[in-house]
Design a protein around this motif. Structure first.
Motif, PDB file in Angstrom:
ATOM      1  N   MET A   1      12.636  -1.069  -0.863  1.00 24.73           N
ATOM      2  CA  MET A   1      13.141  -2.442  -0.925  1.00 24.73           C
ATOM      3  C   MET A   1      13.447  -2.812  -2.372  1.00 24.73           C
TER       4      MET A   1
ATOM      5  N   TYR B   1      16.170  -8.626  -4.523  1.00 23.50           N
ATOM      6  CA  TYR B   1      17.409  -9.059  -3.876  1.00 23.50           C
ATOM      7  C   TYR B   1      18.586  -9.124  -4.862  1.00 23.50           C
TER       8      TYR B   1
ATOM      9  N   ILE C   1      15.454  -0.970   2.940  1.00 26.86           N
ATOM     10  CA  ILE C   1      14.931  -2.225   3.491  1.00 26.86           C
ATOM     11  C   ILE C   1      15.574  -3.366   2.715  1.00 26.86           C
ATOM     12  N   ASP C   2      16.397  -4.124   3.383  1.00 21.35           N
ATOM     13  CA  ASP C   2      17.215  -5.156   2.751  1.00 21.35           C
ATOM     14  C   ASP C   2      16.440  -6.479   2.706  1.00 21.35           C
ATOM     15  N   PRO C   3      16.076  -6.977   1.519  1.00 26.63           N
ATOM     16  CA  PRO C   3      15.302  -8.215   1.434  1.00 26.63           C
ATOM     17  C   PRO C   3      16.093  -9.466   1.784  1.00 26.63           C
TER      18      PRO C   3
ATOM     19  N   VAL D   1      12.388  -7.503   8.441  1.00 29.55           N
ATOM     20  CA  VAL D   1      11.800  -6.867   7.268  1.00 29.55           C
ATOM     21  C   VAL D   1      10.317  -6.577   7.504  1.00 29.55           C
TER      22      VAL D   1
ATOM     23  N   GLN E   1       9.979  -3.575   9.679  1.00 25.93           N
ATOM     24  CA  GLN E   1      10.230  -2.331   8.948  1.00 25.93           C
ATOM     25  C   GLN E   1       9.045  -1.961   8.058  1.00 25.93           C
TER      26      GLN E   1
ATOM     27  N   VAL F   1       6.034   2.169   1.446  1.00 22.52           N
ATOM     28  CA  VAL F   1       7.086   1.281   0.962  1.00 22.52           C
ATOM     29  C   VAL F   1       7.155   1.387  -0.559  1.00 22.52           C
TER      30      VAL F   1
ATOM     31  N   THR G   1       8.927  -0.344  -3.656  1.00 18.19           N
ATOM     32  CA  THR G   1       9.548  -1.664  -3.730  1.00 18.19           C
ATOM     33  C   THR G   1       9.678  -2.197  -5.153  1.00 18.19           C
TER      34      THR G   1
ATOM     35  N   GLY H   1       7.721  -7.360  -1.212  1.00 19.04           N
ATOM     36  CA  GLY H   1       7.656  -6.115  -0.468  1.00 19.04           C
ATOM     37  C   GLY H   1       6.266  -5.507  -0.588  1.00 19.04           C
TER      38      GLY H   1
END
Length: 301
Positions: A123, A126, A146-148, A155, A158, A165, A167, A172
């Motif tokens: 992630m 953004y 993983i699109d914030p 989310v 996921q 993860v 991030t 995240g």
């Protein structure tokens, strides 16, 4: 009382959690549009720009250093708990208020089912979606992007389904840690986003050790090396030029390799004891606040 949070364009996962999480924890009539009382929950939203005539009710928010420090001792602030010890220190607050980021309370709400076949997820912050090429780098690396900016339920699903993860986005890591998914935090491409990580991590006694990844294109490399946002016209023009294309492709492949390397390294997770204790303290504080609210004693100047 008005729910107050950062509203980005595009929307950002950590901030948007405010719109979904609190509905499970607070009465249906708790929020309205009355800005005489502002509720500050998830986010680095303790700042100086709020009207002095409004009461500011802080429930798990943090100071991020994005603005100058507000005068939180002017009588218009009411603190229930804050994200971490650095927020308490910077604002001259009682250290006992440093419980955790409010997003830890996702543990006390209904959660979506874990998404299947996530494996390792990445992630970005953004802002890095528009500036970088992380979706392409993840595809090259065989890692789930993983699109914030996606809906919070997707989310969370996921993150729950991931075995790890990686991030750049702080929430995240916060949500992964709360839901017991191992995580690796990477150093934010833009330096202004780094202070807040230590604030949250120290609240849970996490020895936060951020890793680095190779920038995913020339524009991101420009931001990383200059300390600027990479959103200026010159950075966009030069990094997106025909001459930069082969360098962008090279960065993309190098970024993918750095993600693959991170995916095999040691992850982080707070101890079960620390996460349980912080969750209990935060939830106990919420219940105390609600009892005061029922008596009409919350948010009164």
């Amino acid at each position: 009382m008005k729910l107050t949070y950062f509203q980005g364009n595009p929307p950002n996962f950590g901030d948007e959690l405010n719109t979904s999480m609190w509905q499970h924890l607070l009465p249906a009539d708790f929020f309205d549009r009355d800005s005489s009382v502002l509720f500050l929950g998830i986010g680095s939203i303790i700042q100086h720009s709020y009207p002095k005539t409004s009461k500011k009710l802080v429930v798990g928010a943090g100071y991020g250093g994005y603005t100058r420090k507000p005068d939180v001792h002017d009588g218009s602030w009411e603190f229930w708990f804050v994200r971490g010890p650095q927020t308490a220190h910077e604002l001259g607050l009682d250290p006992a208020l440093a419980i955790a980021d409010a997003a830890i309370l996702l543990r006390e709400t209904p959660l979506p089912h874990p998404a299947p076949d996530i494996g390792v997820g990445f992630m970005p912050h953004y802002e890095s979606i528009e500036r970088g090429n992380w979706q392409e780098a993840c595809a090259l690396a065989g890692i789930t992007f993983i699109d914030p900016t996606e809906p919070t339920e997707k989310v969370i699903s996921q993150i729950r389904g991931a075995k790890l993860v990686i991030t750049e986005a702080m929430h995240g890591a916060i949500v992964a840690d709360a839901l017991r998914t191992p995580w690796i935090g990477i150093r934010a491409m833009h330096h202004v986003h780094r202070f807040k990580w230590y604030d949250w991590a120290r609240a849970l006694n996490i020895d936060y050790a951020p890793r680095s990844v190779i920038p995913s294109n020339c524009r991101e490399a420009w931001a990383y090396t200059t300390g600027r946002s990479g959103s200026g016209a010159r950075a966009i023009s030069v990094a997106g030029s025909t001459a930069a294309a082969p360098f962008n492709r090279a960065f993309q492949h190098l970024a993918a390799r750095s993600l693959q390397k991170l995916a095999t390294s040691d992850a982080q997770l707070s101890s079960d004891r620390e996460i349980d204790l912080a969750t209990d303290q935060a939830m106990s504080t919420i219940n105390h606040m609600l009892r005061a609210y029922a008596r009409g004693a919350v948010g009164l100047i």
